[in-house]
Design a protein around this motif. Sequence first.
Motif, PDB file in Angstrom:
ATOM      1  N   TYR A  65       1.963   2.619 -15.587  1.00 30.80           N
ATOM      2  CA  TYR A  65       2.395   3.703 -14.813  1.00 30.80           C
ATOM      3  C   TYR A  65       4.200   3.741 -15.574  1.00 30.80           C
ATOM      4  O   TYR A  65       3.576   4.777 -16.497  1.00 30.80           O
ATOM      5  N   LEU A  66       4.851   3.215 -15.423  1.00 33.53           N
ATOM      6  CA  LEU A  66       6.003   3.092 -16.132  1.00 33.53           C
ATOM      7  C   LEU A  66       6.008   2.994 -18.006  1.00 33.53           C
ATOM      8  O   LEU A  66       7.378   3.627 -17.820  1.00 33.53           O
ATOM      9  N   GLN A  67       5.141   2.261 -18.211  1.00 39.18           N
ATOM     10  CA  GLN A  67       4.711   2.330 -19.479  1.00 39.18           C
ATOM     11  C   GLN A  67       4.782   3.923 -20.037  1.00 39.18           C
ATOM     12  O   GLN A  67       4.521   3.970 -20.447  1.00 39.18           O
ATOM     13  N   GLN A  68       3.892   4.316 -18.897  1.00 39.19           N
ATOM     14  CA  GLN A  68       2.669   6.182 -19.563  1.00 39.19           C
ATOM     15  C   GLN A  68       4.518   6.638 -19.179  1.00 39.19           C
ATOM     16  O   GLN A  68       4.776   7.561 -20.588  1.00 39.19           O
ATOM     17  N   LEU A  69       5.589   6.432 -18.346  1.00 34.48           N
ATOM     18  CA  LEU A  69       6.850   6.926 -17.801  1.00 34.48           C
ATOM     19  C   LEU A  69       7.578   6.741 -18.837  1.00 34.48           C
ATOM     20  O   LEU A  69       9.088   7.656 -20.187  1.00 34.48           O
ATOM     21  N   ASN A  70       7.693   5.404 -19.904  1.00 36.99           N
ATOM     22  CA  ASN A  70       8.717   5.084 -21.026  1.00 36.99           C
ATOM     23  C   ASN A  70       8.440   5.290 -22.022  1.00 36.99           C
ATOM     24  O   ASN A  70       9.366   6.490 -22.762  1.00 36.99           O
ATOM     25  N   GLU A  71       7.057   6.068 -22.174  1.00 30.71           N
ATOM     26  CA  GLU A  71       6.389   6.925 -23.840  1.00 30.71           C
ATOM     27  C   GLU A  71       6.435   7.997 -23.295  1.00 30.71           C
ATOM     28  O   GLU A  71       6.327   8.417 -24.627  1.00 30.71           O
ATOM     29  N   ASN A  72       7.130   8.616 -22.504  1.00 28.06           N
ATOM     30  CA  ASN A  72       7.183   9.891 -21.852  1.00 28.06           C
ATOM     31  C   ASN A  72       8.532  10.126 -22.647  1.00 28.06           C
ATOM     32  O   ASN A  72       9.867   9.982 -21.967  1.00 28.06           O
ATOM     33  N   PRO A  73       9.186  11.671 -23.908  1.00 27.69           N
ATOM     34  CA  PRO A  73      10.656  11.602 -23.646  1.00 27.69           C
ATOM     35  C   PRO A  73      10.861  12.286 -22.859  1.00 27.69           C
ATOM     36  O   PRO A  73      12.450  11.769 -22.998  1.00 27.69           O
ATOM     37  N   ASN A  74      10.442  12.745 -22.090  1.00 30.36           N
ATOM     38  CA  ASN A  74      11.898  13.030 -21.084  1.00 30.36           C
ATOM     39  C   ASN A  74      12.280  12.340 -20.035  1.00 30.36           C
ATOM     40  O   ASN A  74      12.753  12.386 -19.235  1.00 30.36           O
ATOM     41  N   PHE A  75      11.574  10.879 -20.082  1.00 26.94           N
ATOM     42  CA  PHE A  75      11.924   9.433 -19.160  1.00 26.94           C
ATOM     43  C   PHE A  75      12.858   8.779 -20.329  1.00 26.94           C
ATOM     44  O   PHE A  75      12.463   8.991 -21.315  1.00 26.94           O
ATOM     45  N   GLN A  76      13.751   8.439 -19.038  1.00 30.78           N
ATOM     46  CA  GLN A  76      14.992   7.777 -19.939  1.00 30.78           C
ATOM     47  C   GLN A  76      15.407   6.360 -18.962  1.00 30.78           C
ATOM     48  O   GLN A  76      15.371   6.547 -18.163  1.00 30.78           O
ATOM     49  N   ALA A  77      14.568   5.304 -20.249  1.00 32.42           N
ATOM     50  CA  ALA A  77      14.718   4.547 -19.326  1.00 32.42           C
ATOM     51  C   ALA A  77      16.226   3.352 -19.067  1.00 32.42           C
ATOM     52  O   ALA A  77      17.044   3.779 -20.204  1.00 32.42           O
ATOM     53  N   ILE A  78      16.214   3.452 -17.815  1.00 31.49           N
ATOM     54  CA  ILE A  78      17.695   2.746 -17.111  1.00 31.49           C
ATOM     55  C   ILE A  78      17.807   1.429 -16.889  1.00 31.49           C
ATOM     56  O   ILE A  78      17.197   0.741 -16.294  1.00 31.49           O
ATOM     57  N   GLU A  79      19.259   0.352 -17.818  1.00 28.30           N
ATOM     58  CA  GLU A  79      18.938  -0.761 -17.819  1.00 28.30           C
ATOM     59  C   GLU A  79      20.182  -1.069 -16.998  1.00 28.30           C
ATOM     60  O   GLU A  79      21.662  -0.560 -17.163  1.00 28.30           O
ATOM     61  N   TYR A  80      20.298  -2.409 -16.278  1.00 23.85           N
ATOM     62  CA  TYR A  80      20.916  -2.581 -15.204  1.00 23.85           C
ATOM     63  C   TYR A  80      21.893  -3.280 -16.298  1.00 23.85           C
ATOM     64  O   TYR A  80      21.090  -4.503 -16.376  1.00 23.85           O
ATOM     65  N   LEU A 138       0.691  -1.264  -0.434  1.00 21.97           N
ATOM     66  CA  LEU A 138       0.206   0.063   0.126  1.00 21.97           C
ATOM     67  C   LEU A 138       1.137   1.300   0.536  1.00 21.97           C
ATOM     68  O   LEU A 138       0.407   2.374  -0.918  1.00 21.97           O
ATOM     69  N   ASP A 139       1.195   1.422   0.641  1.00 17.25           N
ATOM     70  CA  ASP A 139       2.721   2.143   1.322  1.00 17.25           C
ATOM     71  C   ASP A 139       3.413   2.408  -0.480  1.00 17.25           C
ATOM     72  O   ASP A 139       3.526   3.859  -0.698  1.00 17.25           O
ATOM     73  N   HIS A 140       3.918   1.047  -0.808  1.00 12.28           N
ATOM     74  CA  HIS A 140       4.440   1.733  -1.943  1.00 12.28           C
ATOM     75  C   HIS A 140       3.240   2.223  -3.796  1.00 12.28           C
ATOM     76  O   HIS A 140       3.420   3.200  -4.663  1.00 12.28           O
ATOM     77  N   PHE A 141       2.208   1.481  -4.044  1.00 11.60           N
ATOM     78  CA  PHE A 141       1.306   1.769  -4.229  1.00 11.60           C
ATOM     79  C   PHE A 141       0.902   3.100  -4.225  1.00 11.60           C
ATOM     80  O   PHE A 141       0.411   4.221  -5.030  1.00 11.60           O
ATOM     81  N   PHE A 142       0.779   4.109  -2.987  1.00  7.35           N
ATOM     82  CA  PHE A 142       0.585   5.073  -2.884  1.00  7.35           C
ATOM     83  C   PHE A 142       1.247   6.341  -3.155  1.00  7.35           C
ATOM     84  O   PHE A 142       1.930   7.615  -3.534  1.00  7.35           O
ATOM     85  N   LEU A 143       2.820   5.498  -3.454  1.00  5.25           N
ATOM     86  CA  LEU A 143       3.881   6.740  -3.856  1.00  5.25           C
ATOM     87  C   LEU A 143       3.678   6.542  -5.704  1.00  5.25           C
ATOM     88  O   LEU A 143       4.117   7.182  -5.946  1.00  5.25           O
ATOM     89  N   ILE A 144       3.149   5.777  -6.313  1.00  8.43           N
ATOM     90  CA  ILE A 144       2.713   5.701  -7.545  1.00  8.43           C
ATOM     91  C   ILE A 144       2.103   6.599  -7.734  1.00  8.43           C
ATOM     92  O   ILE A 144       1.299   7.477  -6.884  1.00  8.43           O
ATOM     93  N   ASP A 145       1.605   6.862  -9.005  1.00  8.81           N
ATOM     94  CA  ASP A 145       0.359   8.088  -9.977  1.00  8.81           C
ATOM     95  C   ASP A 145      -0.674   8.096  -9.072  1.00  8.81           C
ATOM     96  O   ASP A 145      -1.657   7.631 -10.145  1.00  8.81           O
ATOM     97  N   THR A 146      -1.043   7.949  -7.807  1.00 11.59           N
ATOM     98  CA  THR A 146      -2.678   8.101  -7.310  1.00 11.59           C
ATOM     99  C   THR A 146      -3.043   9.181  -7.296  1.00 11.59           C
ATOM    100  O   THR A 146      -4.415   9.584  -7.168  1.00 11.59           O
ATOM    101  N   HIS A 147      -2.417  10.196  -7.164  1.00 14.81           N
ATOM    102  CA  HIS A 147      -2.827  11.551  -6.426  1.00 14.81           C
ATOM    103  C   HIS A 147      -3.429  12.124  -7.629  1.00 14.81           C
ATOM    104  O   HIS A 147      -2.285  12.285  -8.869  1.00 14.81           O
ATOM    105  N   ASP A 148      -4.519  12.522  -7.972  1.00 15.75           N
ATOM    106  CA  ASP A 148      -4.781  13.741  -9.045  1.00 15.75           C
ATOM    107  C   ASP A 148      -4.363  14.846  -9.243  1.00 15.75           C
ATOM    108  O   ASP A 148      -5.230  16.017 -10.026  1.00 15.75           O
ATOM    109  N   GLY A 149      -3.645  15.611  -7.921  1.00 19.58           N
ATOM    110  CA  GLY A 149      -3.425  16.946  -8.510  1.00 19.58           C
ATOM    111  C   GLY A 149      -4.371  17.894  -7.832  1.00 19.58           C
ATOM    112  O   GLY A 149      -4.055  19.313  -8.623  1.00 19.58           O
ATOM    113  N   ALA A 150      -5.353  17.733  -7.443  1.00 19.80           N
ATOM    114  CA  ALA A 150      -6.513  18.385  -7.240  1.00 19.80           C
ATOM    115  C   ALA A 150      -6.303  19.583  -5.759  1.00 19.80           C
ATOM    116  O   ALA A 150      -6.359  20.555  -5.495  1.00 19.80           O
ATOM    117  N   ALA A 151      -5.421  18.583  -5.245  1.00 20.94           N
ATOM    118  CA  ALA A 151      -5.348  19.146  -3.403  1.00 20.94           C
ATOM    119  C   ALA A 151      -3.575  19.422  -3.449  1.00 20.94           C
ATOM    120  O   ALA A 151      -3.339  19.015  -3.464  1.00 20.94           O
TER     121      ALA A 151
END
Length: 133
Positions: free
Chosen positions: A118-133, A16-29
């Motif tokens: 969420y990760l897929q959305q980030l990956n499609e964003n041109p400002n996001f750079q995938a880091i491979e280990y 749950l902690d991890h989930f709420f760190l992901i994009d669950t806030h709509d930015g309204a408040a």
Amino acid sequence: MNDYLDITASELLKELDHFFLIDTHDGAATGFWVNEQALTERHYWVDGDYKVEIVRALLPAHQHAPHNYKITRLAASENERNVVLLEYDGVHKRILTFRRGEWVNRLCKYFYQKERYYLQQLNENPNFQAIEY
């Protein structure tokens, strides 16, 4: 896919902690002031015929305590009652209610799918750079 039926309440709280760190806030408040809206986040998840409310709350008097969590399966009809699936008191670090069952499995799969999306959305964003280990 993992089988989450054996998951403990503390493991679910980590999810749950991890989930709420992901994009669950709509930015309204937004803003830095302390108000009830900023201290309480609600998320709704549809589980079959039921709507499940996930609430993460922080008490103004205990800003540095872990969050309180409450997961409630909302009644589908007037004949039914709301069922509390998980209730966690972050101030006293106590699990008040935890109902085991298949819902845990479905919820964790939902968390996983939401994170992948969420990760897929980030990956499609041109400002996001995938880091491979």
